[in-house]
Design an enzyme around this catalytic site. Sequence first.
Site: not given
Length: 832
Positions: A370, A512-515
């Site tokens: 990504r 996209w927001n890994d967390c």
Amino acid sequence: MRFGRFDNQNREYVITQPDTPLPWINYLGESKYCALISNTAGGYSFYRDPRENRILRYRYDNIPFDQGGRYLYIRDDQTGKFFSPTWAPVYSKLDKYECRHGMGYTTIKSKCLGIETEITYFVPLGENLEVWKVEIKSAKSEIRNKSEARNLKSKTITLFSFIEFCLWNAVEDMTNFQRTWSTGLAHCEGSTIYHTTQFGYWKDIFAYFAASEKIDSHDCQRKDFLGDYGYNTLQSPKAVVEGKCSNSKAVGWAPIGAHCIKLKLKPGQKKTIIFVLGVEPAAKRRGSPKKEPRGSLAGSFLDPKRVDKELQKVKDYWKDNLSKFQCETPDQDLDTSLNIWNQYQCRQTFAWSRYASYYESGIGRGMGFRDSNQDTLGFAHMLPKEVRQRILDLAAIQFADGSTYHQYSPLTKKGDLLGYSDDPLWLVFSTANYIKETGDFSILDEKVPFAVLDRPVQIGHYPHPLIPLMGREKGKGKREKGTLMDHLEAGILRVYQDRGPHGLPLSKFADWNDCLNMIGKRGKAESVLVGMILVKACKEMEKITGSRREVGILTEASGHKKYRKIADEMQKAIEKAGWDGEWYRRAFDDNGKPVGSKSCKEGKLYLEPQPWAVISGIGNREMGIGCMDSVYKLLFTKYGLKLLHPAYTKYYPELGEISTYPPGLKENASVFCHPNAWAVIAECILGRGDRAYEYCKAILPISQNEIAETRKTEPYVYCQMVAGPDHPDFGEGKNSWLTGSAAWNFYAASQYILGIRPEYDGLRIDPCIPRAWNGFKVRRTFRGACYIIKVSNPKRIQKGVKYLMVDGRKIEGNLAPIFKDRKEHIVEAILA
Ligand code: GLC
């Protein structure tokens, strides 16, 4: 408070005191040999892969922070006093200090004990080595009059070099001491120290560290240089205290390279000594390194004349690279960023993804799928050939079912980690951007084998008890060949097919927001954001297909209907389930509850889906304006937009890692710089130049130069995040250099605020600027011609170019034609 200034003439940042709030670093070298260097000469070097081929040892998270580097000691032999000309690791008070980080080189100047030094570190273009050019001068200020000069004796000084060799594999080096302490090998021949650990069996490279002078003594074993345990430290090594090395050899334990050079300097006399540290990828030199005549590997790089030439080549290379985009706006800080540092940072993020920095240890993340795809957006204009290869390398870690490995090692090209829902879509954007920049549709027909899953691979970036439920390995076993176009299509279909109860893409381990890893037993969490990115990716695919037909590659654009259908369907699903009344929701958790909604107790509004709705053309203009106004109202701070509001104050297992961070850090409501650029783009699409510019300025690193004691990270590069208003260190930068903020902010400012945007059939001139600007100029290379673009804004509006004057001829609309003629073309535009 400032710790330095920008010297734009020389494309340098000048640091004026050594004790900056954090090490302020630079990257030397291109994509093969890389050296990270701080303003006090700390840092590490590696060859092609920071985990597998680490040359210098670095002690992460140390006290003091920055330990391990390219160190020198200078000892006045009359008094026995000594200092480090780069401040570290002796840390004695310097009478003068200046560090200049430039494009591909760093120069540190200092004065202490009446000795002036200037050290320039750089990696010559295309070479597997780094040069340290050391100039030492007995300071003139010492001599007050002629008779004193006559009476003054020469200074006898001893110069020591010191580096610590890492035993190649940086993980093993820091962990498996019962073995590694019996492996390290280093010895000296003439003035060259050879590091040959594992050479000839597990390693086909060795390292060398050469000096241009005849050396007086040397050390290759750390304990002999430093002194036995408990005796001395890097701050006062035994060898330096005593004024000589003990000619040690490393047979096991800790191999180092230390030269000891005695110098006599008359008052005012200058000497130049060159050190060369390099690796020899020696498939051709099996066995132990041949006896080399003195310095022959370092060769003519030990000659100051050659060194100066090579340094000039590095400077010219950067001048040329940066010349492909240069702007002149009413805002000098923005110019400094776009013309110099932002582009430079884009090059480093392109080269090293999120792998090797001072905050990424170079042992973990490899080249992210990504991240690296997005990094190409800020770099394709500079060196498109490299981007082409990167896109193909990335495609090769995609499986036939369209899903992808999350990252790969640049050395082995082996993939790792699975389970990120958004990954496949970014390949569409990197490819589309590359084609728009170059017109090279042939990349779509390149054959790229699909990856196979040849071993058990973890899903997500940390082990989780529920993760096995998320695995879907179907179709990952076959090695199939496809074209890049097949890869893009497989990726789109994968995301489209894996939908949840609201018809939105499954979130899987995370997007996209890994967390935001909303892992639940049912595996039903959905991502509104991925749905939006899918819509835009389909629109890009539709355009690619249409443009291929226009340029005669396809006879019919049959594919484009398929993409239109997926986009329409997804758009409807988002408009139905994703709109929360005033803004877009972020996701649905595994229980079907909305995330990023008014109905949530915390985390009611997330930044990412608001700009993406506008970028993807979802919802009507009113909704776009509405959600972006909510962003302004609830997320904007003086340091930029925070990622969500309000911050999570407790752990929510259904949301995952995001709620484990203290409020204001990382994805839990820090100012995350990467999606700030998306907001800039969205505001430009909406035509609100004032606001786009306000966002752009808030996170511009240069804007923080005057408050460097608060920001702490380098004022010349973006950092991943800035502590948010809920955090006690509000405004403090975290994790500088390797971040998607570099590429996206360059892309947003150059292609949307300035509006100079490559498209398949020309160069779009579509600025969206602040009302206060009366115009600007851009010089940009595009498809083999140079466009000199002059935009004027007599009516002080934000957007709207109705026609262009191209070389004096009127063209309706705002698309400048493709020339491919290596000539300059004047393009004039008026906002009206
Ligand atoms: C980090 C990661 C990136 C991710 C972002 C948000 O910057 O490198 O891949 O998208 O965090 O979680």
